[in-house]
Design a protein around this motif. Structure first.
Motif, short mmCIF file in Angstrom:
data_model
loop_
_atom_site.label_atom_id
_atom_site.label_comp_id
_atom_site.label_asym_id
_atom_site.label_seq_id
_atom_site.Cartn_x
_atom_site.Cartn_y
_atom_site.Cartn_z
N GLU A 35 0.83 -1.20 0.00
CA GLU A 35 0.00 0.00 0.00
C GLU A 35 0.87 1.25 0.00
O GLU A 35 0.58 2.23 -0.70
N LYS A 36 1.94 1.21 0.79
CA LYS A 36 2.85 2.36 0.87
C LYS A 36 3.49 2.63 -0.49
O LYS A 36 3.61 3.78 -0.92
N ARG A 37 3.89 1.56 -1.18
CA ARG A 37 4.46 1.73 -2.52
C ARG A 37 3.44 2.38 -3.45
O ARG A 37 3.78 3.28 -4.23
N GLY A 38 2.20 1.94 -3.37
CA GLY A 38 1.15 2.52 -4.20
C GLY A 38 0.93 3.99 -3.89
O GLY A 38 0.79 4.82 -4.80
N LEU A 39 0.91 4.33 -2.60
CA LEU A 39 0.75 5.73 -2.21
C LEU A 39 1.94 6.57 -2.66
O LEU A 39 1.76 7.72 -3.11
N SER A 40 3.13 6.03 -2.56
CA SER A 40 4.32 6.76 -3.02
C SER A 40 4.23 7.06 -4.50
O SER A 40 4.60 8.15 -4.95
#
Length: 91
Positions: A35-40
């Motif tokens: 999820e963090k990668r997607g948000l980044s």
């Protein structure tokens, strides 16, 4: 010396439960990292849009950092920055 065969010994229930919990938590971390990668990637896209619109992304990033700060912390940082700039003749 001959290679010894090891026979797996079943773990007591409390160890099995702990292992399952550990596995669950690791899987949770992996989902959150994804999820963090997607948000980044989303944030990077927004900065690219900002750049395409003609804004200076370095300044926008600084504004985002300043807005994240508590007002008192921001005032203190700006006061110290002013003292340093004056000391170096940057005004």
């Amino acid at each position: 010396m001959k290679d010894q065969l090891t026979i797996p010994v079943p773990l007591p229930d409390k160890h099995r439960a702990a292992d399952e919990r550990l596995e669950h938590e690791i899987e949770r971390i992996e989902r959150l990292e994804e999820e963090k990668r997607g948000l980044s990637e989303d944030i990077r896209d927004v900065y690219n849009d900002i750049r395409a619109a003609g804004y200076d992304t370095k300044c926008v990033r600084q504004i985002v950092r300043l807005r994240r700060m508590k007002p008192e912390d921001r005032r203190q940082m700006e006061a110290i920055l002013d003292v340093y700039k004056n000391a170096l003749g940057l005004d």
